[in-house]
Design an enzyme around this catalytic site. Sequence first.
Site, PDB file in Angstrom:
ATOM      1  N   THR A  25       0.856  -1.194   0.000  1.00 20.21           N
ATOM      2  CA  THR A  25       0.000   0.000   0.000  1.00 20.21           C
ATOM      3  C   THR A  25       0.886   1.236   0.000  1.00 20.21           C
ATOM      4  OG1 THR A  25      -1.891  -1.065   1.021  1.00 20.21           O
ATOM      5  CG2 THR A  25      -1.620   1.289   1.478  1.00 20.21           C
ATOM      6  N   GLN A  97      -4.187  -6.747  -5.932  1.00 17.18           N
ATOM      7  CA  GLN A  97      -4.622  -7.388  -4.689  1.00 17.18           C
ATOM      8  C   GLN A  97      -5.962  -6.779  -4.296  1.00 17.18           C
ATOM      9  OE1 GLN A  97      -2.998  -6.495  -0.733  1.00 17.18           O
ATOM     10  NE2 GLN A  97      -2.711  -8.696  -0.423  1.00 17.18           N
ATOM     11  N   HIS A 174      -7.162 -10.632  -1.005  1.00 18.08           N
ATOM     12  CA  HIS A 174      -6.427 -10.352   0.243  1.00 18.08           C
ATOM     13  C   HIS A 174      -7.160 -11.032   1.395  1.00 18.08           C
ATOM     14  CE1 HIS A 174      -3.849  -8.694   3.120  1.00 18.08           C
ATOM     15  NE2 HIS A 174      -3.895  -7.412   2.818  1.00 18.08           N
ATOM     16  N   ASN A 177      -3.832 -10.410   7.038  1.00 17.52           N
ATOM     17  CA  ASN A 177      -3.524  -9.143   7.729  1.00 17.52           C
ATOM     18  C   ASN A 177      -4.712  -8.407   8.341  1.00 17.52           C
ATOM     19  OD1 ASN A 177      -1.023  -9.812   6.837  1.00 17.52           O
ATOM     20  ND2 ASN A 177      -0.800  -8.158   5.355  1.00 17.52           N
ATOM     21  N   TYR A 179      -7.904  -7.876   7.347  1.00 12.79           N
ATOM     22  CA  TYR A 179      -8.929  -7.202   6.546  1.00 12.79           C
ATOM     23  C   TYR A 179     -10.172  -8.103   6.413  1.00 12.79           C
ATOM     24  CZ  TYR A 179      -5.149  -4.012   6.173  1.00 12.79           C
ATOM     25  OH  TYR A 179      -4.140  -3.156   6.531  1.00 12.79           O
ATOM     26  N   ARG A 226      -3.958 -14.445  -0.732  1.00 11.31           N
ATOM     27  CA  ARG A 226      -2.924 -14.249   0.298  1.00 11.31           C
ATOM     28  C   ARG A 226      -3.553 -14.505   1.668  1.00 11.31           C
ATOM     29  NH1 ARG A 226       1.251  -9.337   1.948  1.00 11.31           N
ATOM     30  NH2 ARG A 226       3.070 -10.631   1.560  1.00 11.31           N
ATOM     31  N   ASN A 234      -3.435  -5.941  12.939  1.00  7.19           N
ATOM     32  CA  ASN A 234      -4.790  -5.379  12.967  1.00  7.19           C
ATOM     33  C   ASN A 234      -5.690  -6.080  13.980  1.00  7.19           C
ATOM     34  OD1 ASN A 234      -4.658  -3.152  11.208  1.00  7.19           O
ATOM     35  ND2 ASN A 234      -4.799  -4.493   9.406  1.00  7.19           N
ATOM     36  N   GLY A 316       8.928  -7.488  -0.421  1.00  4.44           N
ATOM     37  CA  GLY A 316       8.265  -6.193  -0.296  1.00  4.44           C
ATOM     38  C   GLY A 316       9.257  -5.048  -0.330  1.00  4.44           C
TER      39      GLY A 316
HETATM   40  C1  LIG Z   1       4.630   0.106   3.020  1.00  2.00           C
HETATM   41  C2  LIG Z   1       4.006  -1.260   3.149  1.00  2.00           C
HETATM   42  C3  LIG Z   1       2.736  -1.476   2.663  1.00  2.00           C
HETATM   43  C4  LIG Z   1       2.158  -2.752   2.730  1.00  2.00           C
HETATM   44  N1  LIG Z   1       0.924  -2.950   2.162  1.00  2.00           N
HETATM   45  C5  LIG Z   1       0.411  -4.201   2.084  1.00  2.00           C
HETATM   46  C6  LIG Z   1      -0.800  -4.451   1.366  1.00  2.00           C
HETATM   47  O1  LIG Z   1      -1.423  -3.565   0.776  1.00  2.00           O
HETATM   48  N2  LIG Z   1      -1.252  -5.719   1.331  1.00  2.00           N
HETATM   49  C7  LIG Z   1      -0.589  -6.767   1.954  1.00  2.00           C
HETATM   50  O2  LIG Z   1      -1.043  -7.909   1.881  1.00  2.00           O
HETATM   51  N3  LIG Z   1       0.567  -6.549   2.613  1.00  2.00           N
HETATM   52  C8  LIG Z   1       1.095  -5.314   2.685  1.00  2.00           C
HETATM   53  N4  LIG Z   1       2.304  -5.108   3.304  1.00  2.00           N
HETATM   54  C9  LIG Z   1       3.091  -6.279   3.770  1.00  2.00           C
HETATM   55  C10 LIG Z   1       4.072  -6.701   2.654  1.00  2.00           C
HETATM   56  O3  LIG Z   1       3.365  -7.233   1.539  1.00  2.00           O
HETATM   57  C11 LIG Z   1       5.089  -7.761   3.128  1.00  2.00           C
HETATM   58  O4  LIG Z   1       4.402  -8.906   3.585  1.00  2.00           O
HETATM   59  C12 LIG Z   1       6.001  -7.234   4.225  1.00  2.00           C
HETATM   60  O5  LIG Z   1       6.589  -5.990   3.829  1.00  2.00           O
HETATM   61  C13 LIG Z   1       7.123  -8.227   4.567  1.00  2.00           C
HETATM   62  O6  LIG Z   1       7.901  -8.522   3.426  1.00  2.00           O
HETATM   63  P1  LIG Z   1       9.357  -7.873   3.199  1.00  2.00           P
HETATM   64  O7  LIG Z   1      10.165  -8.247   4.421  1.00  2.00           O
HETATM   65  O8  LIG Z   1       9.871  -8.524   1.952  1.00  2.00           O
HETATM   66  O9  LIG Z   1       9.184  -6.397   3.086  1.00  2.00           O
HETATM   67  C14 LIG Z   1       2.876  -3.836   3.304  1.00  2.00           C
HETATM   68  C15 LIG Z   1       4.157  -3.603   3.831  1.00  2.00           C
HETATM   69  C16 LIG Z   1       4.735  -2.337   3.750  1.00  2.00           C
HETATM   70  C17 LIG Z   1       6.133  -2.134   4.266  1.00  2.00           C
END
Ligand SMILES: Cc1cc2nc3c(=O)[nH]c(=O)nc-3n(C[C@H](O)[C@H](O)[C@H](O)COP(=O)(O)O)c2cc1C
Length: 358
Positions: A25, A97, A174, A177, A179, A226, A234, A316
């Site tokens: 996001t 997503q 999704h 997390n 939602y 996912r 949350n 991410g």
């Molecule tokens: C800025 C940000 C926004 C995120 N937005 C979402 C999202 O919209 N949907 C989701 O399922 N996870 C979201 N996440 C979780 C990431 O998809 C991911 O699972 C998390 O960053 C861990 O992976 P990484 O260590 O590779 O960053 C977000 C994480 C970050 C840092």
Amino acid sequence: MSLLFSPTRLGPLKLQNRIAMSPLTRCRAIDNVPNELMAEYYGQRASVGLIITEGTSPSADGLGYARIPGLFSPEQVAGWRLVTEAVHAKGGKIVPQLMHCGRIAHPLNMPKGSRVLAPSAVAAKGEMWTDSEGMKPLPVPEAMTEADIKQTIADYVQAAKNAIAAGFDGLELHGANGYLLEQFLRPNSNIRTDAYGGSTEKRARFVLEVADAVIRAIGKERVGIRISPFGVFNDMPLYPEMESDYAYLVSQLNERGLLYIHVVDHSAQGAPVVPDSIKATIRKASNCHTILSGGYDVARAEADLEANRADLIAFGKPVLANPDVVKRWQTGAALNTPDPQTFYTPGPKGYTDYPALG
Ligand SMILES: Cc1cc2nc3c(=O)[nH]c(=O)nc-3n(C[C@H](O)[C@H](O)[C@H](O)COP(=O)(O)O)c2cc1C
């Protein structure tokens, strides 16, 4: 030989490599409509095998955070078309997503007339940013009626059709997390006493009805999901039946033969450990591909691919901060550092201006 960097197939999709971009996001969609800036951002990152977009609402009621995109109006479909064209022009693949925020929402971030909906009228602990009044406590949502449930499933179906019309290669539900979909799965947020609450099967029913409806609309080979077993984000506390609940859900998703099951593991950020046993259960669901995510670097990704724990690995923050992350990893170049201050702020700063190698 590297598995991570070698091409693969994911159902009907030919991918350049086994790297997925995790959904992130970024709150750049002014008025909830995707735009040129977002097309530039995703286009910059098209060398990963599969881009999974930021959480995108299937309806006005499913919005919740400031400036997140939707996929329910003609303007949004047109905006997303800019994005899918930018990614496809560079040989990438992209799915949105679909994120219905449910109770993780604030009316100040939503259009007039929309409603904060959830399985039960139980507020999540916590606060949310609003552009007009700063941090606000999360509200008590309205418990969805059967008519609301029917309408929400219809909204997912329309959004799925819109995704295809916008040029996406499929979609990700999704279910993670905290939602809406996970709000139905978990007993703390779902205290319904009808056909959608109570037993494992009843709490899983809404998720499976959404999946079935979307599959009917666009085909199972275009629908991934996912999920976050043992996730607590949350206000989703751990509970004793967690593993058996998710084993049931996974067996049902496997029967349906979804394109993939994407597992969230935020233990690298201090969240509870996701047991290997549930990841193994998901991997054994052989009708669905597996994507693992959370805290990966190249070495751990290669090791998990080598051990056949997953088909793709999603990253991410490394992709967020490095438009050319694939090239950097392949050449051993240093990575840019992500800047959390600009994760959710509007405009190009900290979004499209992370430098690429020359
Ligand atoms: C800025 C940000 C926004 C995120 N937005 C979402 C999202 O919209 N949907 C989701 O399922 N996870 C979201 N996440 C979780 C990431 O998809 C991911 O699972 C998390 O960053 C861990 O992976 P990484 O260590 O590779 O960053 C977000 C994480 C970050 C840092």
